[in-house]
Design a protein around this motif. Structure first.
Motif, short mmCIF file in Angstrom:
data_model
loop_
_atom_site.label_atom_id
_atom_site.label_comp_id
_atom_site.label_asym_id
_atom_site.label_seq_id
_atom_site.Cartn_x
_atom_site.Cartn_y
_atom_site.Cartn_z
N GLU A 217 7.12 10.52 1.03
CA GLU A 217 8.56 10.44 1.31
C GLU A 217 8.86 10.21 2.79
O GLU A 217 10.02 10.03 3.17
N GLU A 218 7.83 10.22 3.61
CA GLU A 218 8.04 10.02 5.05
C GLU A 218 8.59 8.62 5.33
O GLU A 218 8.17 7.64 4.71
N GLU A 219 9.51 8.52 6.26
CA GLU A 219 10.10 7.23 6.60
C GLU A 219 9.06 6.25 7.14
O GLU A 219 9.17 5.04 6.94
N GLU A 220 8.06 6.78 7.83
CA GLU A 220 7.04 5.91 8.44
C GLU A 220 5.92 5.55 7.47
O GLU A 220 4.99 4.84 7.83
N PHE A 221 6.01 6.03 6.25
CA PHE A 221 4.97 5.79 5.27
C PHE A 221 4.92 4.31 4.92
O PHE A 221 5.87 3.75 4.41
N HIS A 222 3.81 3.65 5.23
CA HIS A 222 3.72 2.22 4.98
C HIS A 222 2.58 1.86 4.05
O HIS A 222 2.07 0.74 4.07
N PHE A 223 2.19 2.82 3.22
CA PHE A 223 1.16 2.56 2.22
C PHE A 223 1.84 2.23 0.89
O PHE A 223 2.88 2.79 0.56
N GLU A 224 1.25 1.32 0.16
CA GLU A 224 1.74 1.01 -1.18
C GLU A 224 0.99 1.93 -2.15
O GLU A 224 -0.20 1.74 -2.38
N TYR A 225 1.72 2.92 -2.63
CA TYR A 225 1.06 3.94 -3.44
C TYR A 225 1.38 3.74 -4.92
O TYR A 225 2.56 3.56 -5.26
N PRO A 226 0.39 3.73 -5.83
CA PRO A 226 -1.04 4.00 -5.60
C PRO A 226 -1.88 2.74 -5.36
O PRO A 226 -3.10 2.83 -5.28
N ASN A 227 -1.25 1.58 -5.28
CA ASN A 227 -1.99 0.32 -5.21
C ASN A 227 -3.04 0.31 -4.10
O ASN A 227 -4.16 -0.18 -4.31
N ASP A 228 -2.69 0.85 -2.93
CA ASP A 228 -3.63 0.82 -1.80
C ASP A 228 -4.88 1.66 -2.05
O ASP A 228 -5.88 1.53 -1.35
N PHE A 229 -4.81 2.55 -3.05
CA PHE A 229 -5.96 3.40 -3.36
C PHE A 229 -6.85 2.85 -4.46
O PHE A 229 -7.95 3.33 -4.67
N ILE A 230 -6.35 1.87 -5.16
CA ILE A 230 -7.12 1.34 -6.29
C ILE A 230 -7.52 -0.12 -6.07
O ILE A 230 -8.16 -0.72 -6.93
N THR A 231 -7.13 -0.67 -4.92
CA THR A 231 -7.47 -2.06 -4.61
C THR A 231 -8.56 -2.09 -3.54
O THR A 231 -8.36 -1.61 -2.42
N TYR A 232 -9.70 -2.66 -3.90
CA TYR A 232 -10.84 -2.75 -3.00
C TYR A 232 -11.07 -4.20 -2.57
O TYR A 232 -10.79 -5.12 -3.32
N ASP A 233 -11.61 -4.37 -1.38
CA ASP A 233 -11.98 -5.71 -0.93
C ASP A 233 -12.98 -5.56 0.21
O ASP A 233 -13.21 -4.46 0.73
N TYR A 234 -13.56 -6.69 0.59
CA TYR A 234 -14.46 -6.69 1.75
C TYR A 234 -13.66 -6.36 3.00
O TYR A 234 -12.52 -6.81 3.17
N LEU A 235 -14.26 -5.59 3.89
CA LEU A 235 -13.59 -5.19 5.12
C LEU A 235 -13.07 -6.37 5.94
O LEU A 235 -11.93 -6.32 6.42
N PRO A 236 -13.84 -7.46 6.13
CA PRO A 236 -13.29 -8.58 6.90
C PRO A 236 -12.02 -9.16 6.29
O PRO A 236 -11.08 -9.51 7.01
N ASN A 237 -11.94 -9.24 4.97
CA ASN A 237 -10.74 -9.75 4.32
C ASN A 237 -9.52 -8.89 4.62
O ASN A 237 -8.44 -9.39 4.96
#
Length: 247
Positions: A217-237
């Motif tokens: 609920e924080e105004e500065e929260f810029h994570f897409e929840y829960p998508n950012d926790f279940i989406t994996y990729d190579y670090l360079p990408n």
């Protein structure tokens, strides 16, 4: 280290670890409680960077406890960077937190890392496209295929073979350790001897998830929840994507 373990030694030690010394994850959740008991007012960025560093430190502490329990020491040494050419796969949340860490650094340090990354993406543009297009979910031999491309980690300083963000290096870098002769890493793309503490990743990501659930609920929260926790990729990408967004 005067005596290096053999592969057979490591198999026996692995059995012992699996039987007696797999942690229950409690230390990670104790750390989460500690983080939320901080009285001093802090910015969202400071809190998230602190969370990242503290939870990663628990990973290191748990590995050290296991090593002490079975009386082993890694043969890894500063300047050895063979595993820095392995594919590093992380969640979007982890990559965003690494960017937060870079942005939190003193300006000189921050600019030095950003310049390093800019040079990296220009220098290795073609290799990144080829290596990071390998399907890690479908291709069982993706690791070998990736390593053959000889694409260094974005944070590897290839002049010194040291890590630019060692304090917040990702879980794969922390949990892959060699206790046998260092030559096995030099002589094999994917040596069988090193041991992986990847079972700690589940505890780490669950604890990180718990923190972000509290902050959603924080105004500065810029994570897409829960998508950012279940989406994996190579670090360079992921780094390329977020650095472009920041600029």
């Amino acid at each position: 280290m005067s005596h290096y373990l053999s592969y057979e030694d490591m198999l026996k030690i692995c059995e012992k670890i699996n039987e007696k010394f797999i942690p229950d994850g409690e230390s990670f959740f104790e750390k989460v409680e500690e983080l939320f008991n901080i009285d001093d007012p802090v910015t969202f960025q400071h809190f998230m960077v602190t969370t990242l560093k503290e939870l990663l430190s628990v990973v290191d502490e748990e590995i050290k406890k296991i090593e002490q329990s079975v009386n082993i020491e890694p043969s890894c040494y500063k300047g050895c960077a063979y595993c820095c050419y392995f594919p590093i796969i992380v969640t979007k949340a982890e990559a965003k937190l690494m960017i937060e860490y870079i942005n939190s650094l003193p300006n000189d340090e921050k600019q030095e890392i950003l310049e390093h990354l800019n040079h990296y993406f220009k220098t290795y543009h073609d290799k990144i496209l080829k290596a990071c297009s390998i399907h890690f979910e479908d291709d069982r031999s993706f690791k070998e295929s990736y390593i053959r491309k000889q694409l260094p980690c974005p944070f590897l300083d290839t002049k010194t073979n040291t890590c630019k963000v060692y304090e917040v290096r990702p879980i794969p870098c922390r949990t892959y350790l060699n206790y046998c002769h260092p030559a096995v890493c030099a002589e094999n793309d994917v040596p069988k001897e090193p041991f992986s503490y990847e079972f700690l990743y589940t505890f780490y990501i669950q604890a990180l998830n718990e923190v972000l659930q509290e902050l959603i609920e924080e105004e500065e929260f810029h994570f897409e929840y829960p998508n950012d926790f279940i989406t994996y990729d190579y670090l360079p990408n992921l780094l390329s994507e977020y650095l472009k967004a920041d600029s």
